[in-house]
Design a protein around this motif. Structure first.
Motif, mmCIF file in Angstrom:
data_model
loop_
_atom_site.group_PDB
_atom_site.id
_atom_site.type_symbol
_atom_site.label_atom_id
_atom_site.label_comp_id
_atom_site.label_asym_id
_atom_site.label_seq_id
_atom_site.Cartn_x
_atom_site.Cartn_y
_atom_site.Cartn_z
ATOM 1 N N GLY A 143 9.260 11.335 6.299
ATOM 2 C CA GLY A 143 8.120 11.671 5.456
ATOM 3 C C GLY A 143 6.805 11.695 6.219
ATOM 4 N N SER A 144 5.828 10.960 5.723
ATOM 5 C CA SER A 144 4.502 10.970 6.339
ATOM 6 C C SER A 144 4.383 9.979 7.492
ATOM 7 N N LEU A 145 5.473 9.305 7.816
ATOM 8 C CA LEU A 145 5.448 8.363 8.928
ATOM 9 C C LEU A 145 5.492 9.091 10.271
ATOM 10 N N THR A 146 4.908 8.464 11.264
ATOM 11 C CA THR A 146 5.109 8.833 12.658
ATOM 12 C C THR A 146 5.569 7.563 13.364
ATOM 13 N N ILE A 147 6.701 7.626 14.049
ATOM 14 C CA ILE A 147 7.251 6.463 14.738
ATOM 15 C C ILE A 147 7.114 6.670 16.240
ATOM 16 N N PHE A 148 6.703 5.624 16.926
ATOM 17 C CA PHE A 148 6.571 5.636 18.380
ATOM 18 C C PHE A 148 7.586 4.629 18.921
ATOM 19 N N LEU A 202 -1.125 3.842 -4.701
ATOM 20 C CA LEU A 202 0.048 4.677 -4.475
ATOM 21 C C LEU A 202 0.540 4.555 -3.038
ATOM 22 N N GLU A 203 1.869 4.674 -2.870
ATOM 23 C CA GLU A 203 2.415 4.815 -1.530
ATOM 24 C C GLU A 203 1.980 6.172 -0.983
ATOM 25 N N ILE A 204 2.062 6.312 0.338
ATOM 26 C CA ILE A 204 1.513 7.498 0.978
ATOM 27 C C ILE A 204 2.199 8.774 0.509
ATOM 28 N N GLU A 205 3.537 8.731 0.357
ATOM 29 C CA GLU A 205 4.237 9.926 -0.091
ATOM 30 C C GLU A 205 3.752 10.356 -1.475
ATOM 31 N N ASP A 206 3.532 9.375 -2.359
ATOM 32 C CA ASP A 206 3.056 9.683 -3.708
ATOM 33 C C ASP A 206 1.611 10.171 -3.693
ATOM 34 N N ASN A 207 0.829 9.646 -2.764
ATOM 35 C CA ASN A 207 -0.549 10.098 -2.609
ATOM 36 C C ASN A 207 -0.585 11.581 -2.263
ATOM 37 N N VAL A 208 0.304 11.984 -1.354
ATOM 38 C CA VAL A 208 0.356 13.394 -0.941
ATOM 39 C C VAL A 208 0.756 14.272 -2.117
ATOM 40 N N ARG A 209 1.758 13.834 -2.864
ATOM 41 C CA ARG A 209 2.196 14.621 -4.017
ATOM 42 C C ARG A 209 1.076 14.731 -5.048
ATOM 43 N N ALA A 232 -9.757 12.659 -4.986
ATOM 44 C CA ALA A 232 -9.540 11.220 -5.125
ATOM 45 C C ALA A 232 -8.493 10.729 -4.131
ATOM 46 N N ALA A 233 -7.417 11.501 -3.973
ATOM 47 C CA ALA A 233 -6.338 11.093 -3.066
ATOM 48 C C ALA A 233 -6.812 11.045 -1.623
ATOM 49 N N VAL A 234 -7.520 12.088 -1.194
ATOM 50 C CA VAL A 234 -7.985 12.151 0.187
ATOM 51 C C VAL A 234 -9.014 11.057 0.470
#
Length: 358
Positions: free
Chosen positions: A279-284, A30-37, A48-50
């Motif tokens: 979303g779950s991204l952090t950009i630097f 799963l993509e990260i956003e779907d993992n969180v959901r 399982a997701a964590v």
């Protein structure tokens, strides 16, 4: 157990009854956003997701004092700073690009480029460019320790032409090609390597792609990002950052203290799609280097953009939180840059053993 009971039990099973091994296999893809959901469905799904989430190490912030004979790292995970001396041969050099923990550097009065790892102190001297002044876009695909590394340097050598030079490990000269193009009009280094292509962006908001394996250059038929009505033309052409994440390319547009705009490249629709958040991204983001992470250290904010400083009159790290809808100084990362130009601050990916190397 009778056939009837077994059949009834099978019919009453739900998704939450899947074996843990199977759930983990599903979550891994799963993509990260779907993992969180998915983690919010029930306790087994959460576990399982964590279990398959990977906490990314945040990039470090790096800057050069005015003397340019040393450099300083800042680790945002623990708010610690570390200083190292530059090799004498690099004194006075400037960083032009950063990727995979390496820096592409050269001196302002020279066209002799080097790849330098500021953690291991490894140095790769690139072939002489034969006084080839006036380059505008530079970058490299990956660390020079990989045979897949390609260093790219582009300029509009003659009116109506773009000259492209590349170098890879083991080569003793640059490979050069010239194409008919009116593309270049760049003051900042907008280059991202993604999916085997170098994506290059210019001040006119045009996007081009260079394929190093096929040696092809194309100005892409991509609709430019839409300028909001309240932004003047001069501001719209400045303050942009490009960053890649797992095959996606993002464009961040900043306007002083105004809310930054984020666009995601959609190659299918051939357009930049405006995103309300990341979303779950952090950009630097910084002028010469941009990094992106997911599941960063818990002390850092997700759905946020970190800047070394928003503009040159700032003196410390600034974060924009899409969740909060505002900028705010990171007091826990109170790095006072003084009058250091924002162009001298670089985000860099540290190796896993960075603390041992410094």
């Amino acid at each position: 157990m009778s056939m009837e009971i077994a059949k009834e039990k099978a019919e009453n099973q739900t998704w939450r009854d899947l074996p843990l091994e199977l759930l983990i296999s599903v979550m891994t893809n799963l993509e990260i956003e779907d993992n969180v959901r998915a983690s919010a469905v029930c306790k087994p799904w959460y576990e399982a997701a964590v279990s398959v989430r990977i906490t990314d190490q945040p990039p470090w912030l790096m800057y050069f004092p005015m003397s340019r004979n040393s450099y300083e790292f800042y680790n945002p995970s623990n708010s610690k700073r570390h200083t190292k001396e530059l090799p004498k041969s690099l004194a006075g050099s400037k960083v032009r690009y950063s990727k995979d923990g390496w820096l592409l550097m050269c001196k302002s009065i020279s066209t002799d480029f080097v790849l330098f790892n500021p953690f291991t102190m490894d140095l790769v001297v690139l072939p002489d460019l034969e006084l080839w002044h006036g380059y505008q876009l530079v970058g490299f695909s990956c660390a020079p320790t990989s045979s897949d590394c390609v260093v790219l340097i582009i300029k509009d050598y003659d009116p109506g032409h773009v000259t492209i030079r590349t170098w890879s490990p083991g080569e003793t000269t640059w490979t050069s090609m010239q194409v008919s193009s009116q593309f270049l009009d760049a003051k900042r280094n907008y280059v991202v390597f993604s999916n085997g292509l170098f994506y290059c962006f210019n001040l006119r908001n045009s996007l081009a792609g260079f394929d190093p394996s096929l040696r092809t250059w194309n100005v892409l038929d991509i609709s430019p990002p839409v300028c909001p009505d309240h932004i003047d033309d001069e501001s719209w052409y400045e303050g942009k950052f490009m960053v890649g994440y797992k095959g996606d390319v993002f464009l961040i547009c900043t306007f002083g203290n105004a809310e930054p705009l984020v666009f995601k490249l959609d190659l299918t629709l051939r357009v930049w799609v405006k995103k309300e958040n990341i979303g779950s991204l952090t950009i630097f983001g910084s002028i010469n280097s941009c990094e992106s992470r997911t599941y960063v250290h818990e002390g850092l904010l997700r759905d946020s953009i970190y800047f070394p400083k928003l503009c040159d009159n700032e003196n410390r790290c600034v974060t924009y939180s899409f969740d909060e809808g505002r900028y705010h100084p990171r007091r826990e990362h109170n790095v006072n840059w003084g009058k250091q130009p924002s162009s001298e601050n670089i985000w860099i990916e540290p190796p896993e053993n960075a603390l041992e190397l410094i």
